[in-house]
Design an enzyme around this catalytic site. Sequence first.
Site, PDB file in Angstrom:
ATOM      1  N   TRP A 137       5.869  32.820  97.874  1.00 44.66           N
ATOM      2  CA  TRP A 137       5.392  33.900  96.992  1.00 44.66           C
ATOM      3  C   TRP A 137       5.983  33.687  95.593  1.00 44.66           C
ATOM      4  O   TRP A 137       7.181  33.426  95.446  1.00 44.66           O
ATOM      5  CB  TRP A 137       5.851  35.271  97.512  1.00 44.66           C
ATOM      6  CG  TRP A 137       4.779  36.008  98.273  1.00 44.66           C
ATOM      7  CD1 TRP A 137       4.460  35.836  99.582  1.00 44.66           C
ATOM      8  CD2 TRP A 137       3.898  37.023  97.764  1.00 44.66           C
ATOM      9  NE1 TRP A 137       3.441  36.676  99.928  1.00 44.66           N
ATOM     10  CE2 TRP A 137       3.074  37.420  98.842  1.00 44.66           C
ATOM     11  CE3 TRP A 137       3.739  37.626  96.526  1.00 44.66           C
ATOM     12  CZ2 TRP A 137       2.098  38.402  98.702  1.00 44.66           C
ATOM     13  CZ3 TRP A 137       2.767  38.621  96.391  1.00 44.66           C
ATOM     14  CH2 TRP A 137       1.967  38.988  97.469  1.00 44.66           C
ATOM     15  N   PHE A 181      10.654  38.679 102.427  1.00 45.92           N
ATOM     16  CA  PHE A 181      11.022  39.373 103.661  1.00 45.92           C
ATOM     17  C   PHE A 181      11.446  38.382 104.738  1.00 45.92           C
ATOM     18  O   PHE A 181      12.265  38.704 105.599  1.00 45.92           O
ATOM     19  CB  PHE A 181       9.859  40.247 104.150  1.00 45.92           C
ATOM     20  CG  PHE A 181      10.304  41.370 105.032  1.00 45.92           C
ATOM     21  CD1 PHE A 181      10.892  42.501 104.492  1.00 45.92           C
ATOM     22  CD2 PHE A 181      10.162  41.293 106.405  1.00 45.92           C
ATOM     23  CE1 PHE A 181      11.334  43.530 105.296  1.00 45.92           C
ATOM     24  CE2 PHE A 181      10.597  42.323 107.229  1.00 45.92           C
ATOM     25  CZ  PHE A 181      11.183  43.450 106.670  1.00 45.92           C
ATOM     26  N   GLU A 182      10.888  37.174 104.670  1.00 44.13           N
ATOM     27  CA  GLU A 182      11.196  36.141 105.674  1.00 44.13           C
ATOM     28  C   GLU A 182      12.523  35.445 105.377  1.00 44.13           C
ATOM     29  O   GLU A 182      13.035  34.687 106.214  1.00 44.13           O
ATOM     30  CB  GLU A 182      10.076  35.090 105.724  1.00 44.13           C
ATOM     31  CG  GLU A 182       8.818  35.549 106.439  1.00 44.13           C
ATOM     32  CD  GLU A 182       8.044  36.609 105.690  1.00 44.13           C
ATOM     33  OE1 GLU A 182       7.801  36.438 104.478  1.00 44.13           O
ATOM     34  OE2 GLU A 182       7.715  37.649 106.297  1.00 44.13           O
ATOM     35  N   CYS A 215      11.369  35.802  94.693  1.00 44.07           N
ATOM     36  CA  CYS A 215      11.046  36.576  93.479  1.00 44.07           C
ATOM     37  C   CYS A 215      10.098  37.697  93.889  1.00 44.07           C
ATOM     38  O   CYS A 215       8.995  37.432  94.376  1.00 44.07           O
ATOM     39  CB  CYS A 215      10.390  35.673  92.435  1.00 44.07           C
ATOM     40  SG  CYS A 215       9.777  36.593  91.015  1.00 44.07           S
ATOM     41  N   ASP A 244       1.451  47.661  92.069  1.00 44.28           N
ATOM     42  CA  ASP A 244       0.929  49.026  91.942  1.00 44.28           C
ATOM     43  C   ASP A 244       1.268  49.913  93.136  1.00 44.28           C
ATOM     44  O   ASP A 244       1.037  51.120  93.098  1.00 44.28           O
ATOM     45  CB  ASP A 244      -0.601  48.971  91.804  1.00 44.28           C
ATOM     46  CG  ASP A 244      -1.004  48.286  90.509  1.00 44.28           C
ATOM     47  OD1 ASP A 244      -0.211  48.334  89.549  1.00 44.28           O
ATOM     48  OD2 ASP A 244      -2.101  47.692  90.473  1.00 44.28           O
ATOM     49  N   HIS A 292       5.066  48.775  97.943  1.00 45.37           N
ATOM     50  CA  HIS A 292       5.468  47.594  98.719  1.00 45.37           C
ATOM     51  C   HIS A 292       6.705  46.932  98.138  1.00 45.37           C
ATOM     52  O   HIS A 292       7.575  46.464  98.873  1.00 45.37           O
ATOM     53  CB  HIS A 292       4.298  46.593  98.748  1.00 45.37           C
ATOM     54  CG  HIS A 292       4.122  45.944 100.073  1.00 45.37           C
ATOM     55  ND1 HIS A 292       3.644  46.614 101.174  1.00 45.37           N
ATOM     56  CD2 HIS A 292       4.362  44.682 100.487  1.00 45.37           C
ATOM     57  CE1 HIS A 292       3.602  45.795 102.200  1.00 45.37           C
ATOM     58  NE2 HIS A 292       4.040  44.610 101.818  1.00 45.37           N
ATOM     59  N   ARG A 324      13.914  34.605  83.297  1.00 47.65           N
ATOM     60  CA  ARG A 324      15.102  34.268  84.096  1.00 47.65           C
ATOM     61  C   ARG A 324      14.953  32.992  84.918  1.00 47.65           C
ATOM     62  O   ARG A 324      15.855  32.613  85.642  1.00 47.65           O
ATOM     63  CB  ARG A 324      15.419  35.459  85.035  1.00 47.65           C
ATOM     64  CG  ARG A 324      15.899  36.668  84.268  1.00 47.65           C
ATOM     65  CD  ARG A 324      15.758  37.959  85.054  1.00 47.65           C
ATOM     66  NE  ARG A 324      16.334  39.087  84.300  1.00 47.65           N
ATOM     67  CZ  ARG A 324      15.721  39.716  83.289  1.00 47.65           C
ATOM     68  NH1 ARG A 324      14.505  39.332  82.885  1.00 47.65           N
ATOM     69  NH2 ARG A 324      16.318  40.707  82.656  1.00 47.65           N
TER      70      ARG A 324
HETATM   71  C1  DLZ Z   1       3.449  41.301 100.551  1.00 48.21           C
HETATM   72  C2  DLZ Z   1       4.304  40.860  99.413  1.00 48.21           C
HETATM   73  C3  DLZ Z   1       4.184  41.444  98.147  1.00 48.21           C
HETATM   74  C4  DLZ Z   1       3.212  42.545  97.860  1.00 48.21           C
HETATM   75  N1  DLZ Z   1       4.916  41.034  97.108  1.00 48.21           N
HETATM   76  C5  DLZ Z   1       5.821  40.050  97.296  1.00 48.21           C
HETATM   77  C6  DLZ Z   1       6.618  39.587  96.215  1.00 48.21           C
HETATM   78  O1  DLZ Z   1       6.513  40.032  95.063  1.00 48.21           O
HETATM   79  N2  DLZ Z   1       7.525  38.621  96.470  1.00 48.21           N
HETATM   80  C7  DLZ Z   1       7.699  38.074  97.726  1.00 48.21           C
HETATM   81  O2  DLZ Z   1       8.569  37.199  97.885  1.00 48.21           O
HETATM   82  N3  DLZ Z   1       6.935  38.471  98.754  1.00 48.21           N
HETATM   83  C8  DLZ Z   1       6.007  39.419  98.572  1.00 48.21           C
HETATM   84  N4  DLZ Z   1       5.226  39.846  99.610  1.00 48.21           N
HETATM   85  C9  DLZ Z   1       5.321  39.116 100.916  1.00 48.21           C
HETATM   86  C10 DLZ Z   1       6.450  39.627 101.839  1.00 48.21           C
HETATM   87  O3  DLZ Z   1       7.722  39.155 101.398  1.00 48.21           O
HETATM   88  C11 DLZ Z   1       6.231  39.083 103.268  1.00 48.21           C
HETATM   89  O4  DLZ Z   1       5.973  37.707 103.220  1.00 48.21           O
HETATM   90  C12 DLZ Z   1       5.064  39.783 103.974  1.00 48.21           C
HETATM   91  O5  DLZ Z   1       5.226  41.186 103.970  1.00 48.21           O
HETATM   92  C13 DLZ Z   1       4.922  39.296 105.438  1.00 48.21           C
HETATM   93  O6  DLZ Z   1       6.122  39.611 106.187  1.00 48.21           O
END
Ligand code: DLZ
Length: 161
Positions: A28, A63-64, A86, A91, A94, A133
Amino acid sequence: MSSTINNLNLQDLPSASDMRVGIVVCEWNSHITTPLLDATVDTLKQYGAKPEHIMVRTVPGSFELIFAANQMVKSGLVDGVIAIGCIIRGDTPHFDFIAQGCTNGIAQLNATGNIPVIFGVLTTNSVEQAVERAGGTLGNKGEEYALTAIKMIDYARSYER
Ligand code: DLZ
């Protein structure tokens, strides 16, 4: 070389030549996490880490990072872990859930594990703040993550001496 980077004192910084460092990095916002990763790896090498002692693994999102960092901790293959992600505010709420979950999860790993896990996660209100950054006008936080890992691995070892 100046004696501080991002408020970190570089005096008496140990060599990383015998340190094994694991890095978990998110897909991400890869336009941010890739330059953070590059600066982290470059800085580790600059302070002596051997390329073959730097293990890099990729996960989908921040999250992982918790699961992946915990796996690295339990593997016994590394002396410290750097979690790079990052999270950019959108909006919906989450952002708050992911940022809070990620922060709490990594804090818990630090409180319960026997090697340090460095919190290399940017949480910003905009893409611009993240770019600043990750090699922009405010430098690259990857340097700070690497230096913090070196300091904390050395700190953990002080209990073994
Ligand atoms: C779903 C999501 C969102 C909306 N934004 C981010 C983000 O800005 N940065 C990031 O690292 N991950 C984001 N994710 C994905 C979640 O971290 C995760 O991969 C999903 O919720 C699946 O568990």
